[in-house]
Every structure is written in C-alpha cells, then in structure tokens.
Design an enzyme around this catalytic site. Structure first.
Site, PDB file in Angstrom:
ATOM      1  N   SER A  65       7.510  -7.914  -7.210  1.00  0.00           N
ATOM      2  CA  SER A  65       8.472  -7.102  -6.422  1.00  0.00           C
ATOM      3  C   SER A  65       9.029  -7.652  -5.343  1.00  0.00           C
ATOM      4  O   SER A  65      10.123  -7.381  -5.249  1.00  0.00           O
ATOM      5  CB  SER A  65       7.687  -5.749  -6.200  1.00  0.00           C
ATOM      6  N   CYS A  89       6.538  -2.433  -9.453  1.00  0.00           N
ATOM      7  CA  CYS A  89       5.408  -1.492  -9.385  1.00  0.00           C
ATOM      8  C   CYS A  89       4.396  -2.098  -8.423  1.00  0.00           C
ATOM      9  O   CYS A  89       3.652  -3.223  -8.834  1.00  0.00           O
ATOM     10  CB  CYS A  89       4.731  -1.078 -10.897  1.00  0.00           C
ATOM     11  N   HIS A  97      -1.103  -5.780   1.842  1.00  0.00           N
ATOM     12  CA  HIS A  97      -0.214  -6.669   1.380  1.00  0.00           C
ATOM     13  C   HIS A  97       0.904  -5.488   0.724  1.00  0.00           C
ATOM     14  O   HIS A  97       2.176  -5.629   0.729  1.00  0.00           O
ATOM     15  CB  HIS A  97      -0.698  -7.323   0.000  1.00  0.00           C
TER      16      HIS A  97
HETATM   17  N1  RBF Z   1       3.811  -7.616  -6.784  1.00  0.00           N
HETATM   18  C1  RBF Z   1       4.085  -6.598  -7.315  1.00  0.00           C
HETATM   19  O1  RBF Z   1       5.103  -6.238  -8.023  1.00  0.00           O
HETATM   20  N2  RBF Z   1       3.172  -5.602  -7.278  1.00  0.00           N
HETATM   21  C2  RBF Z   1       1.890  -5.733  -6.679  1.00  0.00           C
HETATM   22  O2  RBF Z   1       1.010  -4.583  -6.762  1.00  0.00           O
HETATM   23  C3  RBF Z   1       1.826  -6.704  -6.076  1.00  0.00           C
HETATM   24  N3  RBF Z   1       0.483  -7.002  -5.363  1.00  0.00           N
HETATM   25  C4  RBF Z   1       0.240  -8.125  -4.799  1.00  0.00           C
HETATM   26  C5  RBF Z   1      -1.105  -8.346  -3.967  1.00  0.00           C
HETATM   27  C6  RBF Z   1      -1.240  -9.510  -3.290  1.00  0.00           C
HETATM   28  C7  RBF Z   1      -2.607  -9.584  -2.524  1.00  0.00           C
HETATM   29  C8  RBF Z   1      -0.347 -10.543  -3.605  1.00  0.00           C
HETATM   30  C9  RBF Z   1      -0.853 -11.862  -2.770  1.00  0.00           C
HETATM   31  C10 RBF Z   1       0.904 -10.540  -4.163  1.00  0.00           C
HETATM   32  C11 RBF Z   1       0.941  -9.347  -4.640  1.00  0.00           C
HETATM   33  N4  RBF Z   1       2.155  -8.979  -5.596  1.00  0.00           N
HETATM   34  C12 RBF Z   1       2.646  -7.641  -6.144  1.00  0.00           C
HETATM   35  C13 RBF Z   1       3.317 -10.057  -5.728  1.00  0.00           C
HETATM   36  C14 RBF Z   1       4.513 -10.093  -4.694  1.00  0.00           C
HETATM   37  O3  RBF Z   1       5.523  -9.014  -4.873  1.00  0.00           O
HETATM   38  C15 RBF Z   1       5.077 -11.355  -4.720  1.00  0.00           C
HETATM   39  O4  RBF Z   1       5.564 -11.985  -5.838  1.00  0.00           O
HETATM   40  C16 RBF Z   1       4.188 -12.623  -3.975  1.00  0.00           C
HETATM   41  O5  RBF Z   1       3.578 -12.230  -3.009  1.00  0.00           O
HETATM   42  C17 RBF Z   1       4.890 -13.980  -4.117  1.00  0.00           C
HETATM   43  O6  RBF Z   1       6.122 -13.873  -3.109  1.00  0.00           O
END
Ligand code: RBF
Length: 166
Positions: A65, A89, A97
């Site tokens: 996201s 989502c 985070h």
């Molecule tokens: N991206 C999502 O779209 N939904 C999530 O629930 C989500 N949870 C994450 C939790 C953690 C601990 C990390 C490290 C990343 C998460 N991401 C999630 C990814 C985030 O949006 C992004 O793609 C990464 O942090 C790379 O910039």
C-alpha cells in the site's frame, strides 16, 4: 458514517453519470492479495457496469500500500486517464507499521488530489483484522472496490460538468 451502518456496494445509480468515454487507472497493492484482488474485481465490474470500456481500464500492481501513492502519480504523469483508483488493504499488526503506512497513503493521496486536477480515489481498507477486511471486500459490508469505482466515475463527471459549465 461507520461501515457497519453502510453497505459499501450500495449507491444511487441515478447519481452516476454515463462513463462510456471515461478512462481509469487502477493501482492495486499485492500485500493481502486475497483482499485486494477482490477489491479489484469489484472495481472493474462496477466500472464496466457503467459502460467503461475494457481498453480504458489500466491496472498496475505495486508491492504494498505504501507504493500506491507513487503508482498513482505515475498514472497522472505518464497516462491520460481521467481518474486514478488506489486499492489496498492494511491490517493492524503488532508494530506501529500500520499507522505509518495508513498515514503515508492518506496524506500522499490527499496531496495528489491537490497537485493534479484529477480525482485520486482512496480505496484503502484499514482494518484491525483479516475478518474486518473480508467483510468489506465482498462480505457482509459490501465491497470497497464498488464504492471506489462509483466515486471515481462521479468525480470525473463532476469535473466534466465544471469544465463544460453545466
Ligand atoms: N502493505 C500493505 O498493503 N498492507 C499491510 O498490511 C502491510 N503491512 C506491512 C507490515 C510490515 C511489518 C511491513 C514491513 C510492511 C507492510 N506492508 C503492508 C508493505 C508496505 O506497504 C510497503 O510495501 C513496504 O513497507 C515497502 O515499502
């Protein structure tokens, strides 16, 4: 209004203008793909229901996201879409985070709406758990993809009305 009082797939069809000449970009996040895939399907189905042509729907997947903001900006910079829908989502985990991602996407999409004369529609589910997300991705609270698609069409229609002074 909280979503437990509103079904995300319910709208007033008479408020939705003809979309047969409109073009849409959709940036969709791979994280929680079971959910985001369901949002995407609903958004595309709803656009098509309002006569958007297949060839005028442009879909780009981004890793998570957080990347939706730049994905959306690329559409604005490098394509001629009339609106961009972002679909993602974010589910609350054990760390903070969740807050940082939600805040980044919310602020980023808000800024894009101000920077370009183009609607960027916020189709991001931000939930405490997987079940709340499922409930809003075709479950008991409808589908946020439907809501995002209807919002995008309506906002393009609003812009068109202003531009043509109607
Ligand atoms: N991206 C999502 O779209 N939904 C999530 O629930 C989500 N949870 C994450 C939790 C953690 C601990 C990390 C490290 C990343 C998460 N991401 C999630 C990814 C985030 O949006 C992004 O793609 C990464 O942090 C790379 O910039």
């Amino acid at each position: 209004m909280a979503t437990n009082l509103k079904n995300l797939s319910t709208y007033k069809p008479e408020q939705v203008p003809d979309a047969s000449a409109m073009k849409f970009g959709i940036a969709v996040a791979e994280w929680n793909e079971e959910i985001t895939g369901a949002l995407l399907k609903a958004a595309v189905d709803t656009l098509k229901k309002h006569k958007v042509k297949d060839e005028n729907i442009f879909i780009e997947w981004v890793p998570g996201s957080f990347e939706l903001v730049l994905g959306a900006q690329y559409f604005a910079e490098f394509s001629d879409v009339d609106a961009v829908i972002v679909l993602g989502c974010v589910i609350q985990g054990e760390t903070r985070h969740f807050d940082f991602i939600c805040q980044g996407v919310t602020q980023g999409i808000t800024e894009l709406n101000m920077k370009y004369n183009l609607p960027f529609v916020f189709g991001l589910l931000t939930t405490n758990d997987q079940q709340q997300a499922l409930d809003r991705a075709g479950g008991k609270h409808g589908n946020k993809g439907d809501e995002a698609a209807v919002t995008a069409i309506r906002m393009v229609g609003l812009g068109n009305r202003f531009r043509t002074n109607q």
